[in-house]
Scaffold this active site. Structure first.
Site, PDB file in Angstrom:
ATOM      1  N   ASP A 188     -72.471   2.689  -4.248  1.00  0.00           N
ATOM      2  CA  ASP A 188     -73.020   2.034  -5.431  1.00  0.00           C
ATOM      3  C   ASP A 188     -74.250   1.187  -5.134  1.00  0.00           C
ATOM      4  O   ASP A 188     -74.930   0.731  -6.041  1.00  0.00           O
ATOM      5  CB  ASP A 188     -71.964   1.086  -6.032  1.00  0.00           C
ATOM      6  CG  ASP A 188     -70.955   1.826  -6.878  1.00  0.00           C
ATOM      7  OD1 ASP A 188     -71.266   2.931  -7.346  1.00  0.00           O
ATOM      8  OD2 ASP A 188     -69.854   1.295  -7.073  1.00  0.00           O
TER       9      ASP A 188
HETATM   10  C1  BGC Z   1     -70.491  -3.740  -4.358  1.00  0.00           C
HETATM   11  C2  BGC Z   1     -69.938  -2.336  -4.368  1.00  0.00           C
HETATM   12  C3  BGC Z   1     -69.370  -2.028  -5.710  1.00  0.00           C
HETATM   13  C4  BGC Z   1     -70.395  -2.312  -6.796  1.00  0.00           C
HETATM   14  C5  BGC Z   1     -69.923  -1.995  -8.179  1.00  0.00           C
HETATM   15  C6  BGC Z   1     -71.449  -3.948  -5.500  1.00  0.00           C
HETATM   16  O1  BGC Z   1     -71.864  -5.275  -5.521  1.00  0.00           O
HETATM   17  O2  BGC Z   1     -71.121  -3.984  -3.129  1.00  0.00           O
HETATM   18  O3  BGC Z   1     -68.962  -2.175  -3.350  1.00  0.00           O
HETATM   19  O4  BGC Z   1     -68.984  -0.685  -5.763  1.00  0.00           O
HETATM   20  O5  BGC Z   1     -70.825  -3.635  -6.717  1.00  0.00           O
HETATM   21  O6  BGC Z   1     -69.192  -2.948  -8.755  1.00  0.00           O
HETATM   22  C1  NOJ Z   2     -66.543   0.007  -4.417  1.00  0.00           C
HETATM   23  C2  NOJ Z   2     -66.491   0.858  -5.640  1.00  0.00           C
HETATM   24  O1  NOJ Z   2     -65.310   0.612  -6.343  1.00  0.00           O
HETATM   25  C3  NOJ Z   2     -66.585   2.310  -5.302  1.00  0.00           C
HETATM   26  O2  NOJ Z   2     -66.635   3.071  -6.476  1.00  0.00           O
HETATM   27  C4  NOJ Z   2     -67.771   2.577  -4.444  1.00  0.00           C
HETATM   28  O3  NOJ Z   2     -67.772   3.929  -4.117  1.00  0.00           O
HETATM   29  C5  NOJ Z   2     -67.769   1.711  -3.201  1.00  0.00           C
HETATM   30  N1  NOJ Z   2     -67.652   0.335  -3.582  1.00  0.00           N
HETATM   31  C6  NOJ Z   2     -68.996   1.874  -2.349  1.00  0.00           C
HETATM   32  O4  NOJ Z   2     -70.113   1.299  -2.913  1.00  0.00           O
END
Ligand code: BGC
Ligand code: NOJ
Length: 814
Positions: A483
């Site tokens: 993400d």
């Molecule tokens: C986090 C991710 C997460 C994303 C969506 C980001 O700040 O680092 O792990 O998937 O937010 O909520």
């Molecule tokens: C947490 C999110 O819930 C997931 O969807 C995502 O793939 C990982 N972070 C990596 O960014």
């Protein structure tokens, strides 16, 4: 350093020192009513949706951490204490917290008085039941005072924390004997109220927080408790609470059990009131009556335990390694159920207000859960698929209460559609239920757009095919699994979220090698499924696209020693030796090796060797290397994190299994196992002081080698790590893998393992599988027998109900 121990026979983690390095929590309830509970009884409850139906209040990021929860205060003479140590923090003679499968027991003892509190949500019940057992272990009669405490949230957990000009005037309660009702907003649009009861007459109560607490007192010293008497306050606005007051006398050796019920009720519009302004309490009374004796509570706990006996009996391992057994048989499966229930919504790191159910997250979560309750997995798959758009794209998240896509987050994450194939295929392989493919499932929650589930898979597949970039690789869209790799965002405004800011995909050349690998793996699954259901033409069409993708990866995705990660907006390489930072990434190397791309050409081996050399460290495999040390506007959030944390070179435990599975593709069982152990919580129990989070569940992230404090974990519980590690250990390392026509037996283990046993219930039959490894190999089934009959190949067929003995001998075939 340890703060407790595993009690495997009871399936509990027993905490013996309350001052854990971080609150160590547990989850109560598993369908509608849920509670989070820490080892000192902190936490909160909600009904279905942690944002819109918050029942009790909790303050995240409080000082000290984890203040507020369901608390009991005992006042004996001038000593005030709590069985869970907090909030009073009076030193206890004995403290013990047992976190078990959806229940928690917390015991405190002070001056010969023992208070043991059992907390759980009984099956099919919309309430947290609390049994408090008080025992006088001293030689003389004890007289003491007991206060309970719960603080109501004003339902919407977000506005509860911000709209005080309204909130301080809305609170309403009703007191009826020993039951304290919270009916805020019930007279207008709400059809629900909450209550807190105790199964005995009370000596008093409080429902107004400041009256009970005193305006200047903390949770550790409520004024009413200091004064030794409740004030019988009836809340009007401000902050409603529920506190019972009881005066208790116990003879030496005597035990008294009290049952408290913290419940939630929904009433139909025309059944809301008993009389004007008086709520209809019928349902509350019925639930209270179900648990009005200690015996009834004990029976409900026994039922809950039997329920878990059954769930955990589907896959059981006897490996001779107690740490591995406790992960596979108990805790990893338990965490899979929890992630299935909560997605990423409510934990001690997720506030319950920010995120709904993720499309990709929920599909992945269900692969760790589908063997437990396939019917619930089926329902979930249909809910998820209903939020898909007709072109195969989808809402990234949906709210559990409405099951509708979340407009705030939107869509455009181009990996999302592929995970639906994983979800559906895993479900069919577990159950053999192909009928799910014929199910009519809406698009965008619009029934008039409904098409078959099979069609949803086709459009998922085609979403990748229809969104290819200049190299024939998948366009990344808003982001892929990572993400934070925001290649189309270019954010220079600190006031906007990387996750929701405008996505500039117009004219973008940003392509993802992670999605490419993902497409080859689940695209191939799609091809196989088409063949299986007789859609040969579609299989042929799809196979061609998969083949093209393999070629595109080999041609444009190989960097010489490993797979590239992506191409950026301008078409520049990411995850290449040519880059100064972020030369190599885990995700593309995980997916492309799992897909076996370039296996013959040595790409898989080379890529995995590079991962080992550049990404592996003492605590696991980091996400990228070198870590980013400055902000790259063209990469986005990934480079916003300090080096070694989260997506910037943290050990993101979710994706470590992709490398483990990649290693099993090569047959390197020792390496897969080494990686498995490194991040597996039970093996980290001895370094709990460094690791910080619970030793019984996975955390999303462990600080990587570039971090200030490598080895320190964060974001425990709600992470795809649970499902992926479960899938990896059970299906790829132990190698008992579900398939349409049976169970494939294909272990990939360390050469030093001599044998292990698995009992697997599968489609009504029970297989007792004994694997032996006389030649000391990692992989390769030499002989397979079922009930002493030799079987050709390595698949046990689907069998009628009954028990079957399976013998597997590993070795090199002669
Ligand atoms: C986090 C991710 C997460 C994303 C969506 C980001 O700040 O680092 O792990 O998937 O937010 O909520
Ligand atoms: C947490 C999110 O819930 C997931 O969807 C995502 O793939 C990982 N972070 C990596 O960014």
């Amino acid at each position: 350093m340890k703060f407790g121990f595993f009690d495997d026979a009871n399936r509990e983690y027993v905490i013996t020192n309350p001052a854990t390095p971080w609150p160590w929590i547990n989850y109560l309830g598993n369908t509608d009513f849920f509670s989070l509970i820490s080892n000192t009884a902190g936490g909160y409850s909600f009904f279905k949706d942690a944002k819109f139906r918050r029942i009790t209040r909790y303050r995240y990021n409080n000082v000290p951490m984890d203040e507020g929860g369901r608390y009991f205060y005992i006042k004996e003479g001038d000593t005030i204490w709590s069985p869970g140590w907090k909030p009073c923090k009076t030193p206890l003679d004995v403290y013990e917290c047992r976190h078990g499968m959806n229940y928690t027991k917390i015991k405190g003892e002070k001056d010969g008085l023992t208070a043991e509190a059992l907390f759980f949500v009984p099956l099919n019940t919309h309430a947290e039941v609390q049994k408090l057992s008080l025992t006088n272990n001293s030689e003389s009669t004890k007289k003491f005072k007991l206060f309970s405490f719960a603080e109501w949230a004003l339902w919407n957990a977000a506005t509860d924390m911000e709209n005080f000009q309204r909130n301080f005037s809305t609170g309403e309660v009703e007191v009826d004997g020993s039951v304290l009702y919270h009916k805020t907003e019930y007279k207008e649009r709400r059809d629900h109220y909450a209550y807190y009861s105790v199964n005995t007459e009370i000596n008093g109560f409080d429902t107004d927080r400041e009256t009970f607490m005193g305006l200047y007192n903390g949770f550790h010293e409520p004024q009413a408790v200091l004064d030794g008497a409740s004030k019988q306050s009836v809340a009007h606005g401000w902050s409603p609470i529920a506190s019972h007051y009881l005066e208790i006398e116990l003879q030496p050796g005597e035990t008294k059990d009290l049952v408290f019920v913290l419940g939630y009720v929904e009433n139909k519009e025309d059944e809301k009131w008993e009389s004007k302004g008086v709520i209809n309490k019928t349902k509350a009374k019925a639930t209270i009556a179900n648990f009005d004796t200690a015996e009834k509570v004990d029976a409900a706990l026994a039922e809950l335990k039997a329920y878990w006996d059954d769930l955990l009996s589907v896959y059981t391992l006897d490996s001779g390694d107690e740490k591995l057994d406790r992960m596979v048989n108990i805790w990893n499966q338990y965490q899979c159920m929890i992630t299935f229930n909560f997605s990423r919504s409510a934990s001690f790191f997720e506030s319950g207000i920010g995120r709904g159910m993720g499309f990709r997250d929920s599909n992945q979560d269900l692969v760790g859960f589908v063997h437990q309750i396939p019917e619930r997995a089926r329902e979930r798959i249909i809910d998820i698929a209903s939020t898909q758009f007709p072109d195969g794209g989808c809402y990234h998240q949906y709210q559990p209460l409405t099951k509708r896509g979340n407009n705030d987050i939107g869509g455009g994450f181009n990996d999302d559609p592929m995970w639906l194939i994983l979800g559906v295929v895993s479900y069919i392989k577990e159950t053999g239920d192909f009928s799910i493919l014929d199910e009519l499932v809406p698009f965008d929650n619009d029934e008039s757009l409904a098409k078959t589930m099979f069609n949803h898979l086709t459009v998922s597949f085609d979403h990748v095919v229809n969104n290819l970039g200049p190299h024939g690789l998948p366009l990344i869209g808003r982001a892929d699994w990572n993400d934070c790799l925001n290649l189309n965002c270019f954010s220079n405004d600190p006031n906007e979220s990387f996750q929701t800011t405008e996505n500039k995909t117009e004219g973008s050349k940003a392509e993802s090698l992670m999605i490419a690998g993902l497409f080859v793996v689940y695209g191939s699954d799609y091809v196989e499924l088409c063949e299986k259901v007789g859609k040969q033409e579609e299989a042929k069409r799809a196979r061609k696209h998969v083949k093209n993708m393999v070629e595109a990866v080999k041609q444009h995705g190989w960097d010489g020693e490993w797979f590239l990660r992506a191409y950026d907006y301008f078409g520049n390489k990411i995850g290449s030796n040519d880059n100064e930072e972020g030369k190599i990434f885990i995700e593309s190397n995980g997916w492309c090796t799992m897909a076996g791309i370039g296996l013959e050409e040595g790409m898989v081996e080379k890529a995995l060797d590079s991962v080992k050399e550049r990404l592996d460290c003492e605590y696991g495999i980091v996400l990228n290397n070198p870590a980013f040390t400055k902000y790259y506007i063209e990469y986005g959030e990934i480079s916003s994190y300090p080096a070694g944390y989260k997506e910037n070179a943290g050990i993101f435990c979710h994706n470590n299994p992709w490398i483990m599975i990649g290693e099993t593709v090569l047959g390197r069982g020792d390496q897969a196992w080494e990686y498995y152990k490194k991040i597996c919580p039970a093996y980290l129990e001895d370094i709990s002081d460094l690791h910080k989070t619970e030793p019984y569940v996975y955390s999303q992230m462990i600080a990587g080698k570039d971090a200030a404090k490598p080895g320190e974990a964060k974001n425990s519980w709600l992470t795809g790590t649970a499902a992926w590690n479960y899938l990896t250990i059970t299906q790829h390392i132990l190698g008992i893998r579900t398939h349409y026509d049976g169970l494939i037996i294909d272990p990939c283990i360390p050469v030093g393992w001599k044998e292990f046993k698995v009992t697997r219930k599968f489609r009504g039959a029970s297989f007792e599988i004994e694997v032996s490894n006389p030649e000391g190999v990692s992989k390769g089934v030499k002989q397979l027998f079922m009930n002493d009959q030799a079987i050709e190949g390595s698949m046990i067929p689907v069998m009628p109900e009954g028990k079957y003995r399976v013998k597997v001998i590993l070795g090199t075939s002669t």
